[in-house]
Design an enzyme around this catalytic site. Structure first.
Site, PDB file in Angstrom:
ATOM      1  N   SER A 111      13.407  21.775 -22.390  1.00  0.00           N
ATOM      2  CA  SER A 111      14.280  22.267 -21.590  1.00  0.00           C
ATOM      3  C   SER A 111      15.731  22.057 -22.295  1.00  0.00           C
ATOM      4  CB  SER A 111      14.358  21.587 -20.219  1.00  0.00           C
ATOM      5  OG  SER A 111      15.634  21.768 -19.984  1.00  0.00           O
ATOM      6  N   LYS A 112      16.507  22.879 -22.221  1.00  0.00           N
ATOM      7  CA  LYS A 112      17.885  22.698 -22.688  1.00  0.00           C
ATOM      8  C   LYS A 112      18.665  21.415 -21.980  1.00  0.00           C
ATOM      9  CE  LYS A 112      20.142  26.367 -20.357  1.00  0.00           C
ATOM     10  NZ  LYS A 112      20.876  27.583 -20.444  1.00  0.00           N
TER      11      LYS A 112
END
Ligand code: GLU
Length: 514
Positions: free
Chosen positions: A269-270
Site C-alpha cells: 500500500s502507498k
C-alpha cells in the site's frame, strides 16, 4: 511484428503522485526500449477529469528525471511526430471519436442511454437473481435502454433531445478470446465473463479502454507494459483491436506482477509503514491532506532506488544483485520477469543504498555531506570553515557504518564538535582510580611523537602500557575523545582528529569525569 520499431510507452494517469509501482512499470519499459534501441514515450492519460490532480503531471516528469529514466518522446520531454501526447488534447482533435464511430458503424459498438438509477436497478435485479458478478453484458443489455433494444426512431429522438448517452463495446456471447502475454504466456477467457465496456463517456471523453488502444495504434507502440490490475480488461482490448481490423497493430502485452507487502500478504500500500518511502519524491495529496515522503528526500541515491526496483519481480538468473542502469538495460528481458507477486523488502532497500554509498568516492560523499554539515554547525554555533581534506577523511570513516549520507552527522558529529558528555555505561564500567594517571601518561607519549598517525598512536599506547605496567583501555579512550561508545577504527579516528585536539579533549575529559 518482427520489423516493427521497438516503442514503449509509460502511460500514467495524473490522478496523484506516482507510486513506486508505477516507477517500476516505467523502468521495465525503459529498459526494454533501450535494450532494443527503441523509443520510450511518456503519454499522459488524463481522460478522467474527475480524478485529475493538479501537479501530478509535473511530479511524474520530475520523478522520471530524478530516476534517470527519461523518455525520449512525450509530455515534458520533447514532441516527436506523434504529438500531442496528452489524451485530453488528442480528444480535441477528434481522434477517439473517429475510432468509436467506426466501431458503431460496423456494429461492434452501440449507444446506451441508461441512467445511473437504471444501472443500479439492473445490478440489484441481477444480484437478487444470484448472478455472481452482475455486469452490463450480452445478456443484461437486452433489458436495458440502448440502440440494440430501442428502435432507430427512438434512438434518433433521444439523441435529438440531447439525452446523455455512452458508447459501449458489443461483446459477443460465449466466444473464446485468446491472447498472449509475454510474461504469462497464453491467456484464454470466455466472452461471457467480459462486460460491454464503455468506450466513450457521456461527456464525450473516451475511457481508458478506447483511448489507450487508439493511442497505442497511432503512436505505433510495439509493447504495452502495465500492472497486473489491467489483466482482466485485456480481453476487451483484444476485441477492440479485432473489431477495428487492426489486430496486427496490437502491441505485445506484458502484465507485471504485483508488488506485495513485506510479509507477502497482499498488495503493497502507498500507506505502508515499514519506514521506507513508497514514492520517488515527496508528495502531498491536496485532496486528502496526506503527505508522503520520497526516496529522494530520504537520502536514497536514484541509482540504488532503480537497482532495487529492477530486482522487484525480475532477476538476472545469476547471483548478481548490483546493477547500474546500463547493466540493467543489457541484462533485462521479460522472460525473466516473474508471474507471481514480488515481495517488497525494506531492509534490502536500505542495503542497496548502502552498496551505492560505499561505491562513492570520499570527495563525492563530502560534496553531499557538506550542506548538511554546514546546517548542523550553524545550529550549534560553530564555525563552518572546515578543511576539505578533513571532511573527506570523516566521510571515509563514517561511511562504513552508514546506509545514508544523512546519517553521517549522527555517526560523526564529534569529528567537528568536542564532546561534553561521555557514554555513561562505559565510564561506569571502565573508569577506575588508575585511569587518570594512565591517560596523563598517554598524553605525554602522544606529545613525544613527532608524527601522529595510526602507527605512532599505536606506539604511544604500547609505550604507555609498558611504562605504567597497565592496559590503556581503548574503549575508554574512545569515549574520552568522542563521547560515544562506538565508531570507526579508533586509531584512524584519533589520527584524523589530530594530536592537538585529541590532547585537549583528553585533558578536558579528565577534568569533567569525577
Ligand atoms: N493510464 C493507465 C494507468 O494509469 C495506464 C495503463 C497502461 O499502461 O495501459 O494505470
Amino acid at each position: 511484428m518482427e520489423n516493427k520499431r521497438v516503442r514503449l510507452r509509460f502511460a500514467p494517469s495524473p490522478t496523484g503522485g506516482l507510486h513506486m509501482g508505477g516507477v517500476r512499470t516505467a523502468l521495465f519499459s525503459y529498459l526494454f526500449a533501450k535494450k532494443h534501441n527503441g523509443d520510450f514515450i511518456l503519454r499522459i492519460e488524463d481522460t478522467d477529469q474527475t480524478r485529475y490532480v493538479k501537479g501530478a503531471e509535473e511530479y511524474i516528469i520530475e520523478s522520471l528525471k530524478w530516476c534517470g529514466i527519461e523518455p525520449n518522446e512525450g509530455v515534458g520531454f520533447g514532441d516527436g511526430k506523434f504529438a500531442p501526447y496528452r489524451q485530453s488534447e488528442r480528444k480535441e482533435l477528434g481522434i477517439y471519436a473517429k475510432y468509436a464511430q467506426q466501431l458503431i458503424d460496423t456494429g461492434h459498438a452501440y449507444y446506451a442511454f441508461d441512467t445511473s438509477e437504471e444501472l443500479d436497478a439492473m445490478r440489484k435485479r441481477l444480484e437478487a437473481a444470484k448472478v455472481v458478478a452482475p455486469q452490463y453484458n450480452s445478456v443484461s443489455r437486452q433489458n436495458m435502454r440502448n440502440s440494440l433494444t430501442l428502435s432507430e426512431d427512438e434512438v434518433k429522438k433521444l439523441m435529438d433531445a440531447g439525452t446523455p448517452y455512452v458508447v459501449r463495446l458489443k461483446v459477443p456471447r460465449n466466444e473464446e478470446i485468446r491472447f498472449h502475454d509475454i510474461i504469462r504466456g497464453w491467456v484464454v477467457v470466455n466472452s461471457t465473463q467480459v462486460d460491454d465496456k464503455v468506450l466513450l463517456k457521456s461527456d464525450g471523453m473516451p475511457t481508458y479502454h478506447l483511448a489507450h488502444i487508439v493511442d497505442d495504434i497511432e503512436m505505433e507502440i510495439s509493447h504495452a507494459v502495465r500492472g497486473e490490475e489491467w489483466l482482466p480488461s485485456a480481453p476487451s482490448h483484444v476485441l477492440i483491436y479485432r473489431y477495428l481490423g487492426l489486430e496486427d497493430k496490437m502491441p505485445l502485452l506484458a502484465h507485471l506482477p504485483l508488488i506485495l507487502k513485506p510479509d507477502g500478504n497482499g498488495k503493497l500500500s502507498k500507506r505502508d509503514k515499514s519506514g521506507i518511502p513508497m514514492f520517488p519524491l515527496n508528495w502531498f495529496d491536496e485532496r486528502t491532506n496526506e503527505s508522503y515522503v520520497g526516496y529522494r528526500e530520504s537520502g536514497f541515491f536514484p541509482e540504488a532506488f532503480i537497482n532495487m526496483l529492477g530486482m522487484l519481480g525480475w532477476n538476472p538468473g545469476t547471483p548478481q544483485e548490483i546493477f547500474s542502469l546500463e547493466e540493467l538495460i543489457q541484462a533485462f528481458s521479460f522472460e525473466r520477469v516473474n508471474k507471481s507477486g514480488a515481495k517488497f523488502d525494506p531492509e534490502k532497500t536500505k542495503w542497496f543504498n548502502q552498496q551505492y554509498l560505499r561505491k562513492k568516492s570520499d570527495a563525492e560523499l563530502a560534496e553531499l555531506f557538506k550542506p548538511m554539515l554546514e546546517e548542523k554547525l550553524i545550529n550549534n554555533n560553530q564555525s563552518t570553515i572546515i578543511n576539505q581534506q578533513y571532511i573527506e577523511g570523516v566521510c571515509k570513516l563514517v561511511k562504513e557504518k552508514a546506509h545514508f549520507v544523512n546519517e553521517f552527522w549522527a555517526g560523526g558529529s564529534y569529528f567537528f564538535i568536542a564532546p561534553t558528555t561521555y557514554d555513561e555505561k562505559v565510564i561506569a564500567k571502565k573508569w577506575n582510580e588508575n585511569s587518570k594517571t594512565i591517560f596523563l601518561k598517554l598524553i605525554e607519549e602522544f606529545n613525544s611523537q613527532t608524527t601522529f598517525d595510526a602507527t605512532t598512536i599505536h606506539n604511544a599506547i604500547v609505550e604507555t602500557e609498558t611504562k605504567m605496567a597497565a592496559k590503556v583501555d581503548l574503549q575508554l579512550l574512545r569515549v574520552l575523545v568522542s563521547g560515544a561508545a562506538g565508531g570507526p577504527a579508533i586509531h584512524d579516528m584519533i589520527a584524523l582528529i589530530g594530536k592537538q585536539e585529541i590532547v585537549k579533549r583528553i585533558e578536558t575529559a579528565l577534568i569533567n569525569i569525577k
